[in-house]
Design an enzyme around this catalytic site. Structure first.
Site, PDB file in Angstrom:
ATOM      1  N   GLY B 101       0.805  -1.215   0.000  1.00  0.00           N
ATOM      2  CA  GLY B 101       0.000   0.000   0.000  1.00  0.00           C
ATOM      3  C   GLY B 101       0.836   1.262   0.000  1.00  0.00           C
ATOM      4  N   PHE B 102       0.296   2.308   0.628  1.00  0.00           N
ATOM      5  CA  PHE B 102       0.941   3.622   0.650  1.00  0.00           C
ATOM      6  C   PHE B 102       2.083   3.620   1.662  1.00  0.00           C
ATOM      7  CE2 PHE B 102       0.803   8.155   2.222  1.00  0.00           C
ATOM      8  CZ  PHE B 102       1.446   8.678   1.108  1.00  0.00           C
ATOM      9  N   MET B 103       3.275   3.943   1.210  1.00  0.00           N
ATOM     10  CA  MET B 103       4.458   4.032   2.056  1.00  0.00           C
ATOM     11  C   MET B 103       4.584   2.807   2.968  1.00  0.00           C
ATOM     12  SD  MET B 103       5.398   6.641   0.616  1.00  0.00           S
ATOM     13  CE  MET B 103       7.012   6.673   1.347  1.00  0.00           C
ATOM     14  N   THR B 120      -0.597   0.539   4.422  1.00  0.00           N
ATOM     15  CA  THR B 120      -1.730   1.451   4.577  1.00  0.00           C
ATOM     16  C   THR B 120      -2.508   1.475   3.265  1.00  0.00           C
ATOM     17  OG1 THR B 120      -0.669   2.834   6.241  1.00  0.00           O
ATOM     18  CG2 THR B 120      -2.393   3.875   4.918  1.00  0.00           C
TER      19      THR B 120
END
Ligand SMILES: [Cu+2]
Lengths: 119, 408
Positions: B101-103, B120
């Site tokens: 996911g994100f970062m 995330t």
């Protein structure tokens, strides 16, 4: 058109806020007798202040680095209040209407901590 | 063909392909001598075709992980969906990929048995309801083996710093950092597949587990913080002495070897602090200077993303460096400095001949050196002994930055 609608909404909002002020109430200017907290060198200079219910605290940022005052839900804080970032010499005032202990931080510098004890 | 094969799996090992037509195979055959018949190779497929063997598509398994299994994480310049590339350093081949996911924060078990990410995701790609979770994947199939949700979206969303999420030596606990609203470390019980608790900490950053219930952090005042997790849920903290000055800026990507508890932490100028955490107390070793005063005056300084790697067996430090203007510490480097960690002596200076952002090293007896170029999206594999480039793997996403290996 949009501006007009927005202005009307704001008027309605401020009327509501005045009628039902919560424990924490942002007030436009430092009221007479409000307690001063200066912000300098990545710190709230007086990290703990004691005030009477119904009085206010005014924070003043004295350095170029922007800071704010941020109350997160928990303890006496029932509703989040994230103050605007203050540039040098800008102020932010909150009136405390209900006794309790109100912990706060600076949003981008969570190691900057303070508390207001309202009696 | 391997990197273009379509696999309808979220995480996929895909080093086989049956997508080539017989005509294309014939053309390939005619074009050159038949190479060793690797699985999935054109030669192998042509031989199978000639022998009348029916094509039998299967989902492949990766070989058992070894010390030269390398994970390259691509945060894709802050995109909502990121990706890990699973690479076999011996053959310089991509074994598979895993979505994240994100970062995300990549992790890999010290015995190689699993890898994964603290992740995330959002219900509408980059907005909507946010969910933080830890996902563990089987290192041979990339199938999920655990999916543990983290309550109240506590992850610190930041450019990927490997030691912001860490496994304990027994691989049974994952620790992750929370920045806001207050510094804290989340404890995830991987064995029990559940989130355990948040430990409130002072203003300290990074997580270096030194035992299954102890970890160290680096604090804003320049000290380390020892945190004992405590079986009863009552953690204890203790600060060490202040070990660096306020104007000595230590980088965000220190190297840490959990197996011998060595923390190797360079500054912007190439001063290297070393701490031995193996006794569960911080022992500060004499600091090393990677560059001479003359070199510093000529602009030599460390720079990149993962700027330093440490090889435990040989007790060697590998530091990326180049001539650079001040405040250019995140720009890539073209040179690698090999330093004896004990004496501080420079053993060699390798000209990498590429703009390298991150460096890693396998922990076997004759290690491979991994040099990742974010700009070229390529992992270059070097022999650190000779300084020779041995192989490379290209097309690694959009902006690959993080190299992860396990010390098996
Ligand atoms: Cu601040």
């Amino acid at each position: 058109m949009r501006v007009l609608v927005l202005a009307a909404t704001l008027a309605a909002l401020s009327a509501g806020a005045a009628l039902a002020a919560g424990a924490l109430e942002v007030v436009p200017e430092a009221p007479a007798g409000s307690t001063e907290v200066k912000i300098a060198k990545m710190k709230f200079a007086t990290p703990e202040v004691r005030i009477k219910a119904g009085s206010a605290v005014t924070w003043t940022n004295t350095e170029a680095l922007p800071h704010n005052v941020h109350f997160k839900p928990g303890g006496s804080v029932d509703k989040e209040l994230e103050g605007p970032m203050l540039r040098s010499n800008q102020t932010f005032s909150v009136q405390f209407n209900t006794p309790g202990t109100y912990d706060y931080i600076c949003t981008p510098h969570p190691f900057m901590k303070g508390k207001v004890v309202v009696e | 063909m391997m990197t273009h094969a379509y696999a309808p799996l979220r995480h996929a090992f895909r080093y086989g392909s049956s997508a080539l037509s017989a005509a294309a195979l014939a053309a390939l055959m005619a074009a050159g001598p038949v190479a060793a018949a690797e699985p999935g190779s054109a030669a192998k497929q042509a031989a199978d075709l000639a022998a009348g063997k029916a094509d039998d598509p299967v989902v492949l398994k990766a070989p058992a992980p070894n010390a030269r299994r390398v994970y390259v994480y691509d945060p894709k310049h802050f995109a909502a969906i990121s990706q890990s590339f699973i690479i076999d350093g011996d053959t310089a081949r991509v074994l598979g990929t895993a979505d994240s996911g994100f970062m995300g924060n990549p992790i890999v078990a010290s015995d190689g048995s699993f890898f994964g990410h603290a992740n995330t995701v959002f219900s509408r790609i980059a907005r909507g309801k946010r969910t933080d979770y830890v996902e563990l994947l089987d290192s041979r199939t990339a199938d999920p083996i655990a999916d543990i949700e983290l309550p109240n979206a506590p992850r610190f969303l930041v450019g990927t710093y490997p030691w912001m999420t860490a496994l304990t030596p027994n691989n049974k606990t994952l620790l992750f950092y929370q920045f806001s609203p207050q510094p804290a470390v989340g404890v995830v019980d991987l064995a029990g597949k559940k989130f355990d608790r948040m430990i409130e900490v002072p203003d300290c950053y990074h997580i270096f587990p030194s035992s299954n219930d102890t970890f160290f952090m680096h604090c804003r005042d320049g000290s380390l913080l020892k945190v004992s997790i405590g079986a009863d849920g009552k953690s204890q903290t203790k600060r060490t002495e202040i070990f660096h000055k306020e104007n000595e800026y230590v980088i965000n990507h220190p190297a840490y070897s959990p197996k011998n508890g060595r923390l190797v932490w360079p500054t912007y100028t190439g001063k290297i602090f070393q701490v031995d955490l193996s006794s569960q107390e911080a022992k500060f070793l004499p600091a090393i200077e990677a560059f001479t005063e003359a070199e510093k005056n000529d602009g030599w300084a460390p720079g990149g993303w993962q700027q330093v790697a440490y090889h435990r067996d040989s007790d060697r430090i590998f530091l990326l460096g180049d001539q650079r203007a001040a405040s250019k510490h995140k720009a890539p480097s073209r040179f690698l400095f090999v330093i004896d960690a004990k004496s501080g002596k420079r053993l060699s200076k390798i000209e990498l001949k590429h703009e390298i952002d991150s460096v890693g090293v396998s922990q076997d007896a004759k290690p491979q050196l991994y040099a990742l170029s974010t700009g070229a999206r390529t992992l270059f594999i070097f022999d650190p002994e000779t300084g020779k480039e041995m192989s490379s793997v290209n097309q690694l996403g959009a902006g690959p930055q993080v190299i992860t290996t396990s010390d098996m």
